[in-house]
Design an enzyme around this catalytic site. Structure first.
Site, PDB file in Angstrom:
ATOM      1  N   ARG A   2      -1.145  -1.512  -6.860  1.00 44.32           N
ATOM      2  CA  ARG A   2      -1.336  -2.684  -5.995  1.00 44.32           C
ATOM      3  C   ARG A   2      -2.357  -3.636  -6.612  1.00 44.32           C
ATOM      4  NH1 ARG A   2      -1.406  -4.608  -0.499  1.00 44.32           N
ATOM      5  NH2 ARG A   2      -3.483  -5.173   0.237  1.00 44.32           N
TER       6      ARG A   2
ATOM      7  N   TYR B 217     -10.065 -10.039  -7.425  1.00 50.91           N
ATOM      8  CA  TYR B 217      -9.195  -9.888  -8.589  1.00 50.91           C
ATOM      9  C   TYR B 217      -9.460 -10.955  -9.642  1.00 50.91           C
ATOM     10  CZ  TYR B 217      -6.791  -6.640  -5.551  1.00 50.91           C
ATOM     11  OH  TYR B 217      -6.514  -5.590  -4.728  1.00 50.91           O
TER      12      TYR B 217
ATOM     13  N   LYS C 152      -2.220  -2.736   7.600  1.00 49.61           N
ATOM     14  CA  LYS C 152      -3.654  -2.555   7.850  1.00 49.61           C
ATOM     15  C   LYS C 152      -4.140  -3.625   8.819  1.00 49.61           C
ATOM     16  CE  LYS C 152      -7.958  -1.652   5.374  1.00 49.61           C
ATOM     17  NZ  LYS C 152      -8.602  -1.572   4.042  1.00 49.61           N
TER      18      LYS C 152
ATOM     19  N   HIS D 229      -4.156  -9.558   3.105  1.00 48.39           N
ATOM     20  CA  HIS D 229      -5.602  -9.610   3.289  1.00 48.39           C
ATOM     21  C   HIS D 229      -5.942 -10.584   4.408  1.00 48.39           C
ATOM     22  CE1 HIS D 229      -6.457  -8.182  -1.100  1.00 48.39           C
ATOM     23  NE2 HIS D 229      -6.232  -7.183  -0.270  1.00 48.39           N
TER      24      HIS D 229
ATOM     25  N   HIS E  43      -2.841   3.115  -5.469  1.00 51.91           N
ATOM     26  CA  HIS E  43      -3.470   1.835  -5.149  1.00 51.91           C
ATOM     27  C   HIS E  43      -3.755   1.027  -6.418  1.00 51.91           C
ATOM     28  CE1 HIS E  43      -4.702  -0.222  -1.533  1.00 51.91           C
ATOM     29  NE2 HIS E  43      -5.797  -0.662  -2.125  1.00 51.91           N
TER      30      HIS E  43
ATOM     31  N   ARG F 153       0.853  -1.177   0.000  1.00 56.87           N
ATOM     32  CA  ARG F 153       0.000   0.000   0.000  1.00 56.87           C
ATOM     33  C   ARG F 153       0.896   1.237   0.000  1.00 56.87           C
ATOM     34  NH1 ARG F 153      -2.237  -3.674   3.666  1.00 56.87           N
ATOM     35  NH2 ARG F 153      -4.360  -4.343   3.154  1.00 56.87           N
TER      36      ARG F 153
END
Length: 324
Positions: A275, A307, A166, A298, A272, A141
């Site tokens: 990414r 994706y 995150k 994630h 982003h 990120r």
């Protein structure tokens, strides 16, 4: 100055203090203070203690109906008001628990083709060009890349350790072989800059979670310095100390915007987007989705599975009957 105006600065100071006790980021602090200020102004500068569920619901409704803000923006405003009442005012109001958050619509991420990525990166150079390559080559990120510390780049193992990503989680991701040499040069430049700061009586970097008290010598150690330090010293808004922060994210955003125009890319492109492109191109190359989930950090594989819906050949590799 009347009594209402005199109370406001003290309220904001307490909100700021509570946010920092809970280790909220400076960005979140600014956003929450902004929403609380707008809420107070929208209700005639009345103190939040005198307001209730009706005023909160009316405020959120005006954001959606008149302001036409996105669901994420409305939810951020609600989070700010929840923090104000729960943590600052110490008021447990049942109606605040029952306020329904706006449902965020499912959106497919913008993804560049490999040719578009090459064209974009070809229009960038210097530090911003290196950071853009790092974002696409590692899946970091934006703020994870800018906050990268020297000690977390392992050139021997060709990997990068992401600290406090995150959700507060750490993870490891790959270091592209093609970026090892330019990244080492960036580290060497950061070393020279750090030595110059030390000679001038500065050189202590900001450390999270009271690490500076636990390890008093750590802030001046080179390993804790940012890989991409800012060009100038600045005043830390947390404690007023003059120190060198990392590169401003707005600098990279402007460079990406210029590169997009030069490359003739019509899609909206942000940091982003690189990414998103990293994850999609790995899926196209046949890598396992669990591996990609780990690299991206994630928590749930369902987040990574989005994706599969943006692959050029379709989420399930379906070939259109028109192409047979």
């Amino acid at each position: 100055m009347d009594a209402k105006e005199a109370r406001a600065p003290r309220l904001f100071d307490e909100v700021r203090r509570k946010l920092r006790v809970h280790h909220y980021s400076l960005r979140t602090e600014r956003a929450y203070l902004g929403w609380i200020r707008r809420f107070i102004l929208a209700n005639g500068r009345r103190h939040p203690r005198t307001l209730g569920g009706r005023e909160v619901e009316a405020f959120l409704s005006r954001l959606a109906v008149q302001g036409k803000v996105a669901a994420s923006t409305q939810n951020q405003a609600l989070s700010a008001l929840l923090f104000l009442y729960r943590e600052v005012l110490g008021v447990r109001l049942p109606w605040m628990e029952d306020v329904i958050r706006a449902k965020r619509p499912a959106r497919l991420p913008v993804v560049l083709s490999q040719a578009e990525v090459r064209a974009l990166l070809a229009c960038m150079d210097g530090r911003t060009g290196l950071i853009a390559q790092l974002l696409y080559g590692t899946g970091l990120r934006l703020m994870e890349a800018l906050r990268l510390r020297v000690k977390d780049v392992d050139f021997g193992r060709n990997e990068i350790v992401v600290r406090n990503g995150k959700g507060g989680r750490d993870r490891r991701t790959l270091l592209p072989a093609s970026l090892a040499a330019p990244l080492q040069e960036e580290v060497d430049r950061a070393r020279v800059l750090h030595q110059r700061d030390l000679a001038a009586g500065f050189g202590a970097v900001w450390l999270p979670h009271a690490l500076a008290r636990k390890y008093p010598g750590a802030p001046t150690e080179f390993g804790w310095q940012y890989v991409f330090p800012a060009l100038r010293l600045s005043v830390d808004p947390h404690d007023g100390t003059i120190r060198r922060h990392h590169l401003d994210d707005a600098t990279l955003s402007r460079a990406i915007r210029r590169a997009r125009l030069l490359a003739g890319i019509d899609k909206p492109v942000s940091a982003h987007t690189l990414r998103h492109s990293f994850a999609t191109h790995l899926l196209e190359a046949g890598y396992d989705i669990r591996t990609i989930q780990e690299l991206l950090g994630h928590k749930d594989v369902a987040t990574t599975q989005i994706y599969t819906h943006v692959l050029n050949r379709g989420g399930r590799g379906v070939l259109s009957p028109l192409d047979h």
